[in-house]
Write a protein that holds these residues in place. Structure first.
Motif, PDB file in Angstrom:
ATOM      1  N   PHE A  73     125.597  58.333 -23.769  1.00  0.00           N
ATOM      2  CA  PHE A  73     125.254  59.320 -24.798  1.00  0.00           C
ATOM      3  C   PHE A  73     124.571  58.728 -26.025  1.00  0.00           C
ATOM      4  CE2 PHE A  73     129.495  60.968 -23.089  1.00  0.00           C
ATOM      5  CZ  PHE A  73     128.891  61.668 -22.060  1.00  0.00           C
ATOM      6  N   SER A  77     122.859  60.811 -29.031  1.00  0.00           N
ATOM      7  CA  SER A  77     123.558  60.864 -30.309  1.00  0.00           C
ATOM      8  C   SER A  77     122.674  60.357 -31.442  1.00  0.00           C
ATOM      9  CB  SER A  77     124.854  60.047 -30.237  1.00  0.00           C
ATOM     10  OG  SER A  77     124.588  58.673 -30.043  1.00  0.00           O
ATOM     11  N   ARG A  86     123.723  64.763 -41.034  1.00  0.00           N
ATOM     12  CA  ARG A  86     124.611  63.708 -40.538  1.00  0.00           C
ATOM     13  C   ARG A  86     126.053  63.882 -41.016  1.00  0.00           C
ATOM     14  NH1 ARG A  86     119.810  59.521 -41.949  1.00  0.00           N
ATOM     15  NH2 ARG A  86     118.672  59.748 -39.982  1.00  0.00           N
ATOM     16  N   VAL A  93     132.528  65.682 -35.251  1.00  0.00           N
ATOM     17  CA  VAL A  93     132.955  64.683 -34.265  1.00  0.00           C
ATOM     18  C   VAL A  93     134.367  64.179 -34.581  1.00  0.00           C
ATOM     19  CG1 VAL A  93     132.495  62.384 -33.368  1.00  0.00           C
ATOM     20  CG2 VAL A  93     130.614  63.994 -33.676  1.00  0.00           C
ATOM     21  N   LEU A 131     129.069  59.237 -30.647  1.00  0.00           N
ATOM     22  CA  LEU A 131     128.391  60.141 -31.574  1.00  0.00           C
ATOM     23  C   LEU A 131     128.541  59.692 -33.025  1.00  0.00           C
ATOM     24  CD1 LEU A 131     129.457  63.508 -29.932  1.00  0.00           C
ATOM     25  CD2 LEU A 131     127.131  62.638 -30.073  1.00  0.00           C
ATOM     26  N   THR A 132     129.596  58.925 -33.309  1.00  0.00           N
ATOM     27  CA  THR A 132     129.862  58.502 -34.682  1.00  0.00           C
ATOM     28  C   THR A 132     128.969  57.353 -35.116  1.00  0.00           C
ATOM     29  OG1 THR A 132     132.179  59.182 -34.544  1.00  0.00           O
ATOM     30  CG2 THR A 132     131.627  57.555 -36.233  1.00  0.00           C
ATOM     31  N   ALA A 358     121.090  53.452 -32.015  1.00  0.00           N
ATOM     32  CA  ALA A 358     121.814  54.026 -30.880  1.00  0.00           C
ATOM     33  C   ALA A 358     121.527  53.244 -29.606  1.00  0.00           C
ATOM     34  CB  ALA A 358     121.431  55.491 -30.695  1.00  0.00           C
TER      35      ALA A 358
END
Length: 532
Positions: A73, A77, A86, A93, A131-132, A358
């Motif tokens: 992901f 993300s 954000r 999340v 995702l964080t 990412a």
């Protein structure tokens, strides 16, 4: 001037300077608490499986379950972090992670936590972390000045490794006295605390000159940037060469603690804490080491140290020897990962920073997930000694590749945004989503400068492909040999407008000016729109 000296010049005098910014300090402390909870969760899950199962592979797969979601992901993300608010994304999340943590706690305390469900919920927690990470890394430039980015990156390493020192030790004591369920509950509370801090933070209102990118287009643009950026690819390669063999330490350490040293959960926490203490010391020493050594020498020394540590873990039979080996392992770990992370932070332009980071997180997690699975299976088949020695050999081989594939020196590259293309004036009025768009630029080049011009256009090619083009070509007019035509295809009018404003950097401008200086006058530019 070497790369590490350039980094030193751009860093602030104090490594703690970003903590003077109230917003950064509050979020950093909240993230530290969350990181401590994550390490407590990892120790709790691994130890629960040590007690339930005798499988080396199953214990090692805890690390795979927590890091595999980042591989799956990460790019998506990153695109979300570059296109959505954000702060709101992080709040959503963290709320999800709190819910998963509560479910994990309740089922564990009720004695209803089989291995498959534990790994499934661990995977869900890993998805939340996936995702964080890009969103958090991308908001750092909003919190501190660019001159403090290197220090903020180092503080991120200190946070992670301080958590590695504290979390396992606390988890070991709690597991021995109360069980893993309480540890899972405390981890859930750290998510609630992080949510509260995010809720209270009010970032400055950003300008709205440009609408956010569409999600699918943003994902593709991030992938194109990494694919056509040799500097980023080399950073990712160096990270992978270290992380794949380095993951053996984390994957097999619970087995070393329980099987070879006969330690309980508290003793395992002490071993992980030793790595964390070494890592914190390494983060504090890193500025001085960077001032004396090149970044590639740092990677060389750290890799050799880690290879030696893995060999010691294969042969050591006493707790004292293992702890003594784990301290320098922590130093080597943070030397490598802080160096490559800082290199990514400083190189990536603002518009694609979250997506680039990412991809880095994807390599970081994927290398560890794959490595953990391999070393666990190898230990199951041939034993702990063979697995550790094999990892040490792979680490040493990776160090040797520095001779051929060192980190590239980006000293002097201008990474600031640059809007230097003239605004196109069209008789047609295309919609943002219209496309594809074919852009042509015709150059007149004298015979004496033809070869040099073609070479200079190679840097222009990479710039076009990084910033939005999906195809690029340079052609020579058969009827008029002094005329060279650059042709590149952009998926949509919106993508091309973003090339005009926001995606280009000072380094792109310098590359283009270098090529144009070899031509006789400015190019004749045309924008061809799809007739369908």
């Amino acid at each position: 001037m070497s790369a590490e000296h350039s980094t030193a010049l751009t860093a602030t005098p104090s490594a703690w300077a970003p903590l003077r910014v109230v917003a950064f300090r509050s979020l950093w402390l909240a993230l530290l608490a969350s990181n401590i909870g994550t390490w407590m969760q990892t120790v709790g899950a691994q130890w629960l499986l040590v007690e339930q199962s005798g499988s080396d592979t199953l214990v090692a797969v805890v690390q795979t379950a927590s890091t595999l979601p980042i591989v799956l992901f990460a790019l998506a993300s990153g695109a979300l972090a570059d296109t959505l608010d954000r702060r709101r994304l992080l709040i959503a999340v963290q709320s999800f992670l709190f819910g998963v943590g509560v479910l994990l706690t309740v089922l564990t305390l009720a004695g209803q936590m089989p291995a498959t469900l534990l790994l499934t919920l661990t995977f869900a927690l890993g998805a939340g972390q996936a995702l964080t990470a890009p969103a958090w890394q991308a908001i750092i430039p909003e919190l501190v000045p660019r001159s403090q980015l290197a220090s903020a990156s180092a503080l991120g390493a200190i946070s992670m490794n301080l958590a590695r020192a504290v979390g396992p030790a606390v988890a070991g004591v709690l597991i021995a006295r109360t069980g893993a369920g309480v540890v899972f509950g405390l981890n859930a509370l750290t998510f609630a605390a992080f949510t509260l801090v995010l809720w209270r933070w009010r970032p400055p209102v950003a300008g709205t000159a440009q609408a956010p990118e569409r999600f699918a287009a943003a994902v593709r643009a991030g992938g194109r940037y990494v694919r056509h950026s040799p500097v980023v690819r080399r950073i990712l390669l160096r990270a992978a060469f270290f992380l794949v063999p380095g993951s053996a330490l984390w994957a097999l350490l619970p087995l070393v603690a329980s099987r070879r040293l006969g330690l309980g959960s508290g003793g395992y926490g002490v071993l992980l804490g030793a790595v964390g203490v070494g890592a914190v010391a390494g983060a504090l020493l890193l500025p001085r080491l960077r001032a004396r050594w090149s970044v590639n020498r740092l990677l060389l020394v750290a890799g050799v140290v880690f290879a030696v540590v893995l060999a010691v873990l294969a042969l050591a039979r006493s707790e004292v020897a293992v702890v003594a080996a784990l301290l320098p392992a922590g130093v080597g770990w943070v030397m490598v990962l802080s160096s490559v992370n800082a290199a990514m932070q400083l190189f990536l332009p603002n518009w694609v920073r979250a997506r680039g980071l990412a991809v880095y997180q994807m390599i970081f997690a994927g290398a560890q997930a794959a490595g953990a699975l391999v070393w666990g299976a190898l230990s199951d088949a041939y034993g702990l000694v063979a697995a550790h020695l094999a990892a040490a050999v792979v680490m040493a081989a990776g160090v040797l590749t520095l001779r051929w594939w060192p980190l590239r020196d980006t000293t002097g590259l201008n990474r600031e945004p640059a809007s230097y293309w003239p605004e196109p004036h069209l008789e047609l009025d295309p919609d943002d989503h219209d496309g594809p768009v074919l852009v042509t630029a015709s150059y007149a080049v004298g015979p004496a400068r033809e070869e040099e011009f073609v070479e200079a256009m190679e840097a222009v090619r990479r710039s076009r492909l990084r910033t939005g083009a999906v195809r690029w070509g340079l052609f020579r007019d058969g009827e008029e040999p002094s005329r060279f035509v650059e042709v590149y295809l952009v998926p949509s009018w919106d993508e091309h407008r973003r090339q005009h404003a926001g995606r280009l950097t000072g380094a792109d401008q310098e590359a283009e000016e270098r090529a144009r200086a070899l031509a006789d006058g400015p190019p004749d530019v045309s924008h061809l729109l799809s007739a369908r």
